[in-house]
Design a protein around this motif. Structure first.
Motif, PDB file in Angstrom:
ATOM      1  N   CYS A 263       0.829  -1.217   0.000  1.00  0.00           N
ATOM      2  CA  CYS A 263       0.000   0.000   0.000  1.00  0.00           C
ATOM      3  C   CYS A 263       0.858   1.260   0.000  1.00  0.00           C
ATOM      4  O   CYS A 263       0.582   2.214  -0.746  1.00  0.00           O
ATOM      5  N   SER A 266       2.671   1.701  -3.371  1.00  0.00           N
ATOM      6  CA  SER A 266       1.750   2.118  -4.442  1.00  0.00           C
ATOM      7  C   SER A 266       1.758   3.637  -4.570  1.00  0.00           C
ATOM      8  O   SER A 266       1.829   4.185  -5.673  1.00  0.00           O
ATOM      9  N   GLY A 267       1.688   4.313  -3.425  1.00  0.00           N
ATOM     10  CA  GLY A 267       1.739   5.769  -3.444  1.00  0.00           C
ATOM     11  C   GLY A 267       3.061   6.290  -3.959  1.00  0.00           C
ATOM     12  O   GLY A 267       3.112   7.229  -4.764  1.00  0.00           O
ATOM     13  N   GLY A 270       3.343   5.619  -7.734  1.00  0.00           N
ATOM     14  CA  GLY A 270       2.395   6.471  -8.447  1.00  0.00           C
ATOM     15  C   GLY A 270       2.966   7.858  -8.653  1.00  0.00           C
ATOM     16  O   GLY A 270       2.911   8.433  -9.747  1.00  0.00           O
ATOM     17  N   SER A 391       3.456  -3.543  -6.314  1.00  0.00           N
ATOM     18  CA  SER A 391       2.682  -2.332  -6.565  1.00  0.00           C
ATOM     19  C   SER A 391       3.354  -1.474  -7.624  1.00  0.00           C
ATOM     20  O   SER A 391       2.697  -0.664  -8.288  1.00  0.00           O
ATOM     21  N   ALA A 395       0.441  -0.365  -9.873  1.00  0.00           N
ATOM     22  CA  ALA A 395       0.055   1.057  -9.821  1.00  0.00           C
ATOM     23  C   ALA A 395       0.227   1.760 -11.162  1.00  0.00           C
ATOM     24  O   ALA A 395      -0.717   2.392 -11.661  1.00  0.00           O
ATOM     25  N   LEU A 416      -4.642   5.705  -5.484  1.00  0.00           N
ATOM     26  CA  LEU A 416      -3.419   5.668  -4.691  1.00  0.00           C
ATOM     27  C   LEU A 416      -3.656   6.180  -3.277  1.00  0.00           C
ATOM     28  O   LEU A 416      -3.106   5.640  -2.305  1.00  0.00           O
TER      29      LEU A 416
END
Length: 442
Positions: A263, A266-267, A270, A391, A395, A416
């Motif tokens: 998680c 992913s940010g 992104g 991710s 992503a 995201l």
């Protein structure tokens, strides 16, 4: 105020200031080289985002094709991550990290010859396989040199290479794209891969000549200094799991941490892959201008990451520091979308997002390294990192699909933000470890 003293080898004593001096010496020896190596590693991952400004049109790739190519790197990375880190633990960091860097540097440079979706997919896959083991290998390597109460700060200094790669890589990539276009008949994106790939291979040679595998190999430390560090590491090791690789694979806390890391990363990816395109979408057109503006969020990210890691080290607390950083990152992404019509406020949102996301990373790695040791640490860190970095495949690919369908990255950034909030909730479920504090740590 009197100086506090601590027990030392052979019945002597060591003050905190003397221990600090030893660890500063260790940091000045190791961190600068590891920092530069990770800048090269991270540029290798995200320069595909800058290449997109030219490469996509030149090769007629759709957003989905480009997102798949950018992300397929992490499939190779995933498949070879755990074996690579186990090999590193057995043969030593010096030779294995050197091998990793030389092979990925040459493959990165070879990306200049991509001419179709299939060649893009193939070279990105093998590039991921070549780089597999570098990041978890360094995280493992730091556990050989720093006890828990000092490791967060050292990890943050190493991970500061991520925002510095953005600070330096953006303007440099933008300049290469503009300034080298047409030289020798090659396009700017081709020159970018070449000029950022070959120095990585050269760094691999430097690692081979300069890095020491363990404290006992460090001729640049005195015998007493080596004994102090070795004692601290040994004292901390008594509280860690030394288990088989298969038992690590079945450890529920390891899998929960992998999901949390998925998680958080992913940010990160992104932002990393799409920041140039997002800046272009708010009205900035020149590649060099895009590169210069992209340095702003990363600059603030460096400060946020260091201060958060320092706070976590002092309190020996990781879960809440990670959760708060992730929520701040999500809020920044939402702000960047909400203020899409205002370039300045949208950049403020992206900057807040980058600060939050970056502050989660060094703090997060304090959790698995607190309870895993030896081969268990090699396998566990690699498993968490490889699963989390999937991710990096999902992503960019999902954002590419969303942008193809909606002609906007807004929904992708909402996605995201949701991942970051989920990660913040999950990290609070992780059972905290009682980290042993060695005798010469704060």
């Amino acid at each position: 105020m009197t100086s506090r003293t601590l027990s030392a080898p052979h019945g002597g004593s060591t003050s905190l200031s003397a221990a600090d001096a030893v660890y500063r010496k260790v940091s000045w020896r190791l961190i600068p080289l590891l920092f530069v190596c990770y800048i090269a590693a991270y540029l290798d991952r995200v320069n595909v985002g800058f290449a997109k400004l030219q490469m996509q049109d030149a090769l007629q790739f759709s957003e989905a094709v480009y997102g798949l190519g950018a992300g397929i790197f992490f499939i190779g990375y995933f498949l070879f991550e755990v074996p690579s880190n186990v090999i590193l633990h057995r043969v030593g960091a010096r030779r294995w990290i050197a091998r990793i860097m030389i092979s990925w540097g040459l493959l990165s440079a070879a990306t200049m010859f991509v001419n179709s979706p299939m060649t893009f997919y193939v070279i990105r896959f093998f590039l991921g396989a070549a780089e597999a083991g570098f990041f978890p290998g360094i995280i493992l390597y730091l556990t050989y040199w720093y006890p828990a109460a000092r490791r967060g700060k050292a990890t943050s200094l190493f991970l500061a290479a991520i925002p510095f790669a953005g600070i330096l890589g953006g303007p440099i990539s933008g300049w290469i794209l503009q300034g080298m276009a047409g030289v020798n008949g090659w396009q700017g994106w081709q020159w970018m891969f070449l000029l950022q790939g070959l120095p990585t291979a050269a760094l691999g040679v430097l690692v081979w000549r300069y890095l020491d595998d363990r404290v006992k190999d460090a001729a640049w430390l005195s015998p007493d200094e080596r004994a102090l560090v070795a004692r601290d590491i040994a004292a901390e090791g008594t509280g860690k799991a030394e288990a088989s690789i298969w038992s690590v694979m079945s450890n529920g806390r390891v899998w929960l941490l992998a999901l949390v890391y998925f998680c958080f990363v992913s940010g990160l990816y992104g932002i990393s892959f799409w920041l140039p395109s997002i800046i272009k979408a708010i009205g900035v057109t020149g590649a060099l201008d895009i590169g210069l503006l992209s340095a702003i969020p990363w600059s603030f990210g460096v400060v946020a990451m260091y201060l958060t890691a320092r706070s976590a080290d002092r309190r020996l607390e990781h879960r809440w520091h990670s959760a708060i950083g992730a929520v701040v990152g999500a809020a920044g992404l939402l702000m960047s979308v909400a203020m899409h019509g205002n370039a300045t406020l949208s950049m403020v949102g992206l900057t807040i997002a980058t600060m939050g996301i970056m502050s989660t990373l060094p703090v997060f790695w304090g959790m698995p390294t607190a309870f895993l040791g030896g081969a268990a640490a090699a396998a566990g860190i690699a498993l968490i990192n490889s699963l989390g970095n999937l991710s990096g495949f999902s992503a960019p690919f999902m954002i590419g699909l969303i942008k193809d369908a909606t002609k906007s990255t807004d929904a992708g950034l909402h996605m995201l933000a949701a991942f970051l909030v989920i990660g913040a909730v999950l990290v609070l479920w992780v059972k905290p470890s009682k980290q042993p504090v060695a005798s010469s740590t704060r």
